[in-house]
Write a protein that holds these residues in place. Structure first.
Motif, short mmCIF file in Angstrom:
data_model
loop_
_atom_site.label_atom_id
_atom_site.label_comp_id
_atom_site.label_asym_id
_atom_site.label_seq_id
_atom_site.Cartn_x
_atom_site.Cartn_y
_atom_site.Cartn_z
N GLY A 173 12.61 -0.77 -1.68
CA GLY A 173 12.66 -2.12 -1.14
C GLY A 173 11.29 -2.76 -1.02
O GLY A 173 11.19 -3.98 -0.82
N TYR A 174 10.24 -1.96 -1.15
CA TYR A 174 8.88 -2.48 -1.09
C TYR A 174 8.28 -2.73 -2.46
O TYR A 174 7.09 -3.05 -2.58
CB TYR A 174 7.97 -1.48 -0.35
N ALA A 175 9.08 -2.64 -3.50
CA ALA A 175 8.56 -2.76 -4.87
C ALA A 175 7.92 -4.12 -5.13
O ALA A 175 6.96 -4.23 -5.90
CB ALA A 175 9.68 -2.50 -5.87
N ASP A 176 8.43 -5.16 -4.51
CA ASP A 176 7.89 -6.51 -4.74
C ASP A 176 6.96 -6.96 -3.62
O ASP A 176 6.58 -8.13 -3.55
CB ASP A 176 9.03 -7.52 -4.89
N ALA A 177 6.56 -6.04 -2.76
CA ALA A 177 5.72 -6.41 -1.61
C ALA A 177 4.38 -6.97 -2.05
O ALA A 177 3.85 -7.89 -1.42
CB ALA A 177 5.52 -5.20 -0.70
N TYR A 204 0.84 -1.21 0.00
CA TYR A 204 0.00 0.00 0.00
C TYR A 204 0.87 1.26 0.00
O TYR A 204 0.64 2.19 -0.78
CB TYR A 204 -0.92 -0.03 1.21
N VAL A 205 1.85 1.29 0.89
CA VAL A 205 2.74 2.45 1.00
C VAL A 205 3.47 2.69 -0.32
O VAL A 205 3.57 3.83 -0.79
CB VAL A 205 3.74 2.25 2.16
N TYR A 206 3.96 1.62 -0.92
CA TYR A 206 4.69 1.76 -2.19
C TYR A 206 3.78 2.31 -3.29
O TYR A 206 4.18 3.24 -4.01
CB TYR A 206 5.25 0.40 -2.61
N ASN A 207 2.59 1.78 -3.40
CA ASN A 207 1.68 2.23 -4.46
C ASN A 207 1.27 3.69 -4.28
O ASN A 207 1.06 4.41 -5.27
CB ASN A 207 0.43 1.35 -4.49
N ILE A 236 6.88 10.60 -5.29
CA ILE A 236 8.31 10.92 -5.24
C ILE A 236 8.81 11.32 -6.62
O ILE A 236 9.53 12.32 -6.78
CB ILE A 236 9.11 9.72 -4.70
N ASP A 237 8.43 10.56 -7.64
CA ASP A 237 8.89 10.87 -9.00
C ASP A 237 8.41 12.23 -9.47
O ASP A 237 9.08 12.91 -10.25
CB ASP A 237 8.40 9.79 -9.97
N GLN A 238 7.26 12.65 -9.00
CA GLN A 238 6.71 13.93 -9.43
C GLN A 238 7.07 15.07 -8.49
O GLN A 238 6.59 16.19 -8.66
CB GLN A 238 5.18 13.81 -9.54
#
Length: 282
Positions: A242-246, A213-216, A222-224
């Motif tokens: 590090g949460y990309a594959d969560a 959830y946090v990653y999404n 951040i990118d924007q």
């Protein structure tokens, strides 16, 4: 006494940096019109609402295979004589949530008769003396076997609405209130039926769901460049990446670990499973 989801929320706060949680949930908090701006952000409440209620509980109910047998003595039952579905006798049963510990029926499997009716050879086959001795002997064996059979259940049950079940049959059920309904119930908000020895699996599942959830929520922000201007995002971004594959880890853990834990958490499931190896009645 702590329930499993309270412990899971504590595990989340110990596993994920506070700044990440605050930034992720404040994004939703500040855009949701249901929240008053005078109400301070509660991380515990947001985890429960956005992660546990909106995802984890739904997924747990979808893989839940714990069957329950509900007596119909307290149900509101009405007989509907309709031939539209091809059956002569139809019963609509409404079961109050108070009889189900405030749970909902999510699937109905069978109806078990307490007052069982049987059908015998006299209604099914009449012997014929014109047959030879061997055939007569064989039909007698078959006839005796049929005489001892009883119809103990029916699978002609359907869920019409919340805790509302349609039972259909071609035979009149003499005392339907003595019957048992086999069904699958939803998991309550505290998951009170879970064995405490299995809490660690649910805690890990909630942690993975929260990381996803946090990653999404934050990865595009951040990118924007929509976080606090001038803030060094080096370590922040490193942890978030590090949460990309969560999300994938969550789905794998749900399927390969938690589904088995829920199955073994139910005594009836385990008894049937172990008995199947020895030819025991299911």
């Amino acid at each position: 006494m702590y329930n499993v989801f309270t412990l899971a929320i504590n595990e989340v706060k110990n596993s994920i940096p506070k700044k990440l949680l605050e930034d992720a949930f404040s994004t939703v908090y500040n855009t949701d019109i249901n929240f008053s701006r005078d109400t301070p952000l509660s991380i515990d409440y947001m985890i429960k609402k956005e992660v546990i209620y909106n995802r984890v509980l739904i997924d747990l109910n979808l893989i839940n295979t714990s069957t329950t047998y509900i007596p119909l003595d307290r149900a509101d039952i009405q007989q509907v004589n309709s031939y539209n579905n091809g059956y002569s006798f139809n019963y609509v049963c409404v079961i109050d949530k108070s009889a189900l510990s405030n749970k909902s029926i999510i699937s109905v499997l069978s109806l078990y008769y307490q007052n069982r009716y049987s059908w015998g050879s006299n209604n099914y086959y009449n012997g014929n003396s014109n047959y030879g001795n061997m055939i007569s002997a064989s039909t007698n064996v078959l006839s005796n076997a049929i005489d001892n059979q009883q119809i103990s259940s029916t699978s002609r049950v359907n869920l019409l609405n919340e805790n509302t079940v349609l039972i259909s049959d071609n035979v009149f059920i003499t005392n339907i209130r003595n019957c048992l309904l086999e069904c699958i119930l939803s998991i309550d908000e505290y998951f009170s039926s879970l064995n405490p020895k299995s809490y660690s699996y649910i805690k890990e599942l909630v942690v993975l769901a929260t990381k996803a959830y946090v990653y999404n929520i934050l990865v595009l922000a951040i990118d924007q460049g929509r976080l606090v201007g001038g803030q060094d995002l080096g370590r922040f971004r490193e942890i978030l990446d590090g949460y990309a594959d969560a999300n994938e880890l969550y789905k794998e853990y749900l399927k390969n670990k938690v589904a088995k834990v829920l199955f073994m958490n139910n005594d009836d499931n385990m008894r049937k499973f172990i008995g199947s190896f020895f030819g025991a009645p299911r």
